[in-house]
Write a protein that holds these residues in place. Structure first.
Motif, mmCIF file in Angstrom:
data_model
loop_
_atom_site.group_PDB
_atom_site.id
_atom_site.type_symbol
_atom_site.label_atom_id
_atom_site.label_comp_id
_atom_site.label_asym_id
_atom_site.label_seq_id
_atom_site.Cartn_x
_atom_site.Cartn_y
_atom_site.Cartn_z
ATOM 1 N N LEU A 46 12.319 71.144 -19.860
ATOM 2 C CA LEU A 46 12.975 72.357 -20.341
ATOM 3 C C LEU A 46 13.751 73.026 -19.210
ATOM 4 O O LEU A 46 14.898 73.467 -19.399
ATOM 5 C CB LEU A 46 11.922 73.308 -20.902
ATOM 6 N N ARG A 47 13.149 73.080 -18.033
ATOM 7 C CA ARG A 47 13.795 73.736 -16.897
ATOM 8 C C ARG A 47 15.075 72.997 -16.503
ATOM 9 O O ARG A 47 16.071 73.609 -16.126
ATOM 10 C CB ARG A 47 12.826 73.785 -15.726
ATOM 11 N N ASN A 48 15.038 71.655 -16.602
ATOM 12 C CA ASN A 48 16.190 70.855 -16.185
ATOM 13 C C ASN A 48 17.150 70.546 -17.330
ATOM 14 O O ASN A 48 18.182 69.903 -17.111
ATOM 15 C CB ASN A 48 15.707 69.542 -15.564
ATOM 16 N N GLY A 49 16.792 70.961 -18.531
ATOM 17 C CA GLY A 49 17.668 70.757 -19.671
ATOM 18 C C GLY A 49 17.881 69.299 -20.031
ATOM 19 O O GLY A 49 18.982 68.889 -20.394
ATOM 20 N N ILE A 50 16.816 68.468 -19.932
ATOM 21 C CA ILE A 50 16.928 67.043 -20.226
ATOM 22 C C ILE A 50 15.892 66.643 -21.271
ATOM 23 O O ILE A 50 14.950 67.380 -21.558
ATOM 24 C CB ILE A 50 16.742 66.197 -18.953
ATOM 25 N N ASP A 51 16.074 65.436 -21.832
ATOM 26 C CA ASP A 51 15.179 64.959 -22.884
ATOM 27 C C ASP A 51 13.964 64.214 -22.348
ATOM 28 O O ASP A 51 12.874 64.325 -22.875
ATOM 29 C CB ASP A 51 15.939 64.037 -23.848
ATOM 30 N N GLY A 52 14.110 63.404 -21.308
ATOM 31 C CA GLY A 52 12.997 62.597 -20.839
ATOM 32 C C GLY A 52 12.776 61.405 -21.742
ATOM 33 O O GLY A 52 13.712 60.839 -22.304
ATOM 34 N N VAL A 53 11.511 60.984 -21.887
ATOM 35 C CA VAL A 53 11.172 59.884 -22.783
ATOM 36 C C VAL A 53 11.163 60.432 -24.200
ATOM 37 O O VAL A 53 10.200 61.054 -24.639
ATOM 38 C CB VAL A 53 9.790 59.279 -22.424
ATOM 39 N N GLY A 54 12.262 60.224 -24.925
ATOM 40 C CA GLY A 54 12.389 60.794 -26.257
ATOM 41 C C GLY A 54 13.059 62.146 -26.211
ATOM 42 O O GLY A 54 13.196 62.766 -25.147
ATOM 43 N N PRO A 55 13.474 62.646 -27.356
ATOM 44 C CA PRO A 55 14.163 63.939 -27.407
ATOM 45 C C PRO A 55 13.237 65.089 -27.030
ATOM 46 O O PRO A 55 12.018 65.019 -27.195
ATOM 47 C CB PRO A 55 14.613 64.039 -28.865
ATOM 48 N N LEU A 56 13.826 66.167 -26.521
ATOM 49 C CA LEU A 56 13.043 67.307 -26.062
ATOM 50 C C LEU A 56 12.180 67.890 -27.175
ATOM 51 O O LEU A 56 11.043 68.309 -26.921
ATOM 52 C CB LEU A 56 13.988 68.385 -25.495
ATOM 53 N N TRP A 57 12.676 67.881 -28.407
ATOM 54 C CA TRP A 57 11.887 68.483 -29.488
ATOM 55 C C TRP A 57 10.565 67.745 -29.697
ATOM 56 O O TRP A 57 9.565 68.350 -30.110
ATOM 57 C CB TRP A 57 12.687 68.556 -30.792
ATOM 58 N N MET A 58 10.533 66.440 -29.389
ATOM 59 C CA MET A 58 9.276 65.688 -29.511
ATOM 60 C C MET A 58 8.228 66.238 -28.544
ATOM 61 O O MET A 58 7.054 66.405 -28.911
ATOM 62 C CB MET A 58 9.534 64.213 -29.198
ATOM 63 N N HIS A 59 8.648 66.506 -27.339
ATOM 64 C CA HIS A 59 7.694 66.975 -26.331
ATOM 65 C C HIS A 59 7.294 68.427 -26.590
ATOM 66 O O HIS A 59 6.117 68.776 -26.499
ATOM 67 C CB HIS A 59 8.295 66.806 -24.946
ATOM 68 N N LEU A 60 8.259 69.261 -26.915
ATOM 69 C CA LEU A 60 7.911 70.633 -27.283
ATOM 70 C C LEU A 60 7.020 70.640 -28.516
ATOM 71 O O LEU A 60 6.062 71.423 -28.608
ATOM 72 C CB LEU A 60 9.187 71.442 -27.539
ATOM 73 N N GLY A 61 7.324 69.740 -29.460
ATOM 74 C CA GLY A 61 6.562 69.694 -30.713
ATOM 75 C C GLY A 61 5.129 69.240 -30.543
ATOM 76 O O GLY A 61 4.313 69.394 -31.467
ATOM 77 N N HIS A 62 4.805 68.689 -29.377
ATOM 78 C CA HIS A 62 3.405 68.310 -29.130
ATOM 79 C C HIS A 62 2.497 69.535 -29.180
ATOM 80 O O HIS A 62 1.280 69.397 -29.408
ATOM 81 C CB HIS A 62 3.293 67.624 -27.770
ATOM 82 N N ALA A 63 3.067 70.719 -28.999
ATOM 83 C CA ALA A 63 2.276 71.949 -29.148
ATOM 84 C C ALA A 63 1.686 72.041 -30.545
ATOM 85 O O ALA A 63 0.564 72.551 -30.728
ATOM 86 C CB ALA A 63 3.151 73.169 -28.852
ATOM 87 N N HIS A 64 2.422 71.564 -31.556
ATOM 88 C CA HIS A 64 1.880 71.557 -32.927
ATOM 89 C C HIS A 64 0.696 70.612 -33.036
ATOM 90 O O HIS A 64 -0.277 70.906 -33.755
ATOM 91 C CB HIS A 64 2.969 71.151 -33.915
ATOM 92 N N ALA A 65 0.748 69.469 -32.341
ATOM 93 C CA ALA A 65 -0.364 68.531 -32.371
ATOM 94 C C ALA A 65 -1.597 69.130 -31.701
ATOM 95 O O ALA A 65 -2.734 68.957 -32.175
ATOM 96 C CB ALA A 65 0.040 67.226 -31.686
ATOM 97 N N ILE A 66 -1.388 69.844 -30.590
ATOM 98 C CA ILE A 66 -2.509 70.512 -29.908
ATOM 99 C C ILE A 66 -3.113 71.569 -30.824
ATOM 100 O O ILE A 66 -4.344 71.675 -30.962
ATOM 101 C CB ILE A 66 -2.022 71.132 -28.583
ATOM 102 N N ALA A 67 -2.252 72.347 -31.476
ATOM 103 C CA ALA A 67 -2.748 73.388 -32.380
ATOM 104 C C ALA A 67 -3.487 72.772 -33.560
ATOM 105 O O ALA A 67 -4.534 73.288 -33.996
ATOM 106 C CB ALA A 67 -1.579 74.242 -32.862
ATOM 107 N N ALA A 68 -2.984 71.663 -34.091
ATOM 108 C CA ALA A 68 -3.643 71.007 -35.215
ATOM 109 C C ALA A 68 -5.019 70.495 -34.810
ATOM 110 O O ALA A 68 -5.998 70.633 -35.569
ATOM 111 C CB ALA A 68 -2.776 69.860 -35.729
ATOM 112 N N ALA A 69 -5.129 69.895 -33.635
ATOM 113 C CA ALA A 69 -6.422 69.405 -33.163
ATOM 114 C C ALA A 69 -7.406 70.560 -32.986
ATOM 115 O O ALA A 69 -8.592 70.443 -33.328
ATOM 116 C CB ALA A 69 -6.243 68.645 -31.856
ATOM 117 N N ALA A 70 -6.920 71.693 -32.465
ATOM 118 C CA ALA A 70 -7.787 72.866 -32.326
ATOM 119 C C ALA A 70 -8.241 73.365 -33.690
ATOM 120 O O ALA A 70 -9.410 73.745 -33.872
ATOM 121 C CB ALA A 70 -7.055 73.966 -31.566
ATOM 122 N N ALA A 71 -7.323 73.367 -34.653
ATOM 123 C CA ALA A 71 -7.663 73.834 -36.002
ATOM 124 C C ALA A 71 -8.698 72.925 -36.651
ATOM 125 O O ALA A 71 -9.598 73.387 -37.365
ATOM 126 C CB ALA A 71 -6.398 73.906 -36.855
#
Length: 605
Positions: free
Chosen positions: A105-130
């Protein structure tokens, strides 16, 4: 998520008493828990900043819900079951995900896969907590090449061909499912077990008396790698049984010989990323972002695994400590020799290694004192106490250390110093000394570049027929270069370790093939030094630049008694090689040994 209501200090702090105890290997469970709590708070803050900043990025969500939804689900889970969220925050790969995604996010790049995939991992963490909080909920999580990860629980697997897509996670009345592209995977009640379309994260447990060890073998989480996301690598059942057996053996050794460490380790080391075996190596690694986890190759025996677990636990403790206390000023220069790497290291890496191998030294010392595998433990204790002390002494006078850093290293020295005088068998001491000289000389040959004026002066003196080289021979202040000049072989030390091991490593009773070992190496390890000398001479006649042959000749000559060529090849092999290179073009070039004998006249014993 709101801050906990318990009356705790506003900041995480460590007393100097606890700081000293951790440095000296005298830490206890409460200290490890405080480090873990500090890591949990750090990750919570990092996630909050990450999600807040991400919402300012256009199209940050891709096909997933807004990140606000993930934060709200985490808040619901924390209100219902705070331990569920704490479990997700202490999951090592929450830390590595947060660090990796923050950098993207700081460097404005995608990395391995698009940035939304990595940001979206927050939903997976929240789902596991739920799920852990037993909530009724529905959310959408990212899917990578058909794999939908629920961190700390497991992975739902789909046959879709899209590299990046999404899945819906639903929960009601304690039953949970993951759906994507018309397929639904239902989670088993025991999440760590496998089911149709589901791989659970498996746990290995071991109990030795009052000591209980529990380690997750995480071969699924995409953020379990050290640097970037990686696909799942499911362990076959046979390998899982091998890991259980070796973990049992390792835990028995640690509990029997280092009971204090056996009490604290389960608090700080929770998860292993299993990797394939590499003979003669115990490959392992960890990162400060993934507090509680280590990447570990399948070892050959329980003692090797115990050594590796202690080594990585030390890294984990120091990583947590460095988030609370500054031990050194930033200095990226790769300038320090260490015995555990073939390249020069920055001070940060060298300090990490000293603390890790201080723990390794303590382990082999304890085994040696107990008479356990006496030849092996005697050698390893003698080797690692010498190598760790060498680097420790270099670091203690480094100008980039803070006051706390100097105190930390002084604490280690206070404990390690007296161990240097403890008796070990003569064989162990001799072999350890040889292995230490071997690696250092090889490092010098490959990473030190002599002053060109000294090289040309020595070459001219040789060509001029001078019986002795010039009186000044100062190679002590040469700065290392991280780019190696030639390759290196660990074969001689591997052969030494085979020599002192208690049993062969192959079922038929024969020693395994040692990568890179030459006939001369086998002769040297067998104690036939004359044959080794002749073998290394032949190797150098074919390739006078090969670092392992240069050093091997020095070791073999030295084993037969004082010799000027041995002194030069072991103390300044980089100079011998540099001077020999231009002399190869003259009509009657000297051999490496002849030149080394000439230079060695000025090298002290």
């Amino acid at each position: 998520m709101s801050p906990p209501a318990e009356a705790r200090p506003a900041f995480h702090r460590l007393s100097w008493r606890d700081f000293d105890a951790l440095a000296r290997l005298d830490g206890d469970e409460d200290m490890a828990r405080r480090l873990r709590r500090a890591e949990r708070s750090r990750r919570k803050l990092l996630i909050h900043v990450l999600l807040t900043e991400a919402t300012k990025t256009p199209d940050h969500s891709g096909p997933l819900p807004s990140l606000d939804f993930a934060w709200e689900l985490l808040a619901r889970a924390e209100a219902r079951a705070p331990r569920a969220v704490n479990r997700m925050l202490t999951n090592p790969y929450t830390g590595s995900w947060a660090g990796y995604t923050t950098r993207l996010l700081r460097n404005g790049i995608d990395g391995v896969g698009p940035l939304w995939m990595h940001l979206g991992h927050a939903h997976a963490i929240a789902a596991a907590a739920a799920i852990r909080a037993e909530l009724d909920f529905e959310t959408t999580i990212p899917v990578w090449h058909g794999n939908a990860m629920l961190p700390s629980l497991g992975m739902a697997r789909f046959s879709g061909t899209e590299p990046f897509s999404s899945a819906i996670v639903r929960g009601a009345n304690g039953r949970y499912s993951v759906s994507s592209a018309g397929t639904t995977v239902r989670l088993p009640s025991a999440h760590d077990s496998d089911a149709h379309g589901w791989w659970g994260i498996r746990r290995v447990r071991s109990q030795v008396g009052a000591h209980r060890f529990s380690l997750w073998l995480d071969d699924l989480d995409p953020y379990r790698g050290l640097y970037e996301p990686v696909p799942p690598e499911r362990l076959p059942g046979k390998d899982l049984a091998d890991w259980q057996r070796l973990i049992d053996e390792a835990c028995r050794l640690i509990a029997a010989h280092l009971p204090g460490l056996a009490r604290i380790m389960p608090v700080g080391l929770a998860s292993l990323v299993p990797k394939p075996q590499v003979l003669f190596r115990n490959p392992s690694a960890s990162t400060g972002e993934a507090f509680g986890s280590a990447v570990v190759g399948l070892p050959s025996d329980g003692a090797s695994l115990a050594e590796t677990l202690i080594h990585e636990f030390q890294h984990i403790v120091l990583g947590g400590l460095l988030h609370l206390v500054e031990l050194y000023e930033p200095d990226p220069r790769e300038r320090i020799y260490v015995a555990w790497r073939d390249d020069p290291r920055p001070l940060s890496g060298a300090l990490q290694g000293v603390y890790a191998f201080f723990g390794v030294t303590a382990f082999w010392r304890a085994l040696h004192q107990a008479g356990q595998s006496p030849r092996r433990s005697g050698f390893e204790f003698a080797f690692w106490r010498r190598q760790t002390w060498r680097t420790l002494q270099v670091l203690r006078v480094d100008s980039t250390l803070t006051t706390a850093g100097r105190r930390f290293l002084d604490d280690i020295a206070e404990r390690l110093g007296p161990w240097r005088d403890e008796p070990v068998p003569a064989e162990a001491n001799t072999l350890a000394m040889a292995a230490c000289r071997d690696h250092l000389a090889g490092w010098r040959a490959r990473h030190l570049r002599p002053d060109p004026s000294m090289v040309s002066g020595l070459a001219a003196a040789w060509l001029g027929g001078r019986p002795r080289p010039p009186a000044t021979l100062d190679t002590t202040d040469l700065p290392p270069t991280p780019v190696p000049d030639g390759g290196w072989s660990h074969a001689r030390t591997d052969l030494i370790r085979l020599t002192v091991s208690d049993s062969p490593l192959t079922p038929d009773g024969r020693p395994p093939a040692v990568p890179g070992a030459t006939t001369a190496d086998f002769a040297y390890a067998a104690g036939d030094f004359l044959e080794a000398i002749n073998g290394y001479r032949e190797e150098l006649a074919r390739d006078p630049d090969r670092p392992a042959s240069l050093v091997g000749l020095g070791l073999a000559l030295s084993a037969r008694g004082p010799h000027p060529a041995a002194r030069a090849l072991l103390h300044c092999p980089e100079l011998v090689r540099a001077v020999h290179r231009p002399l190869r073009a003259v009509p009657r070039p000297p051999t490496v040994e002849q030149l080394a004998s000439w230079i060695g006249q000025l090298v002290p014993d």
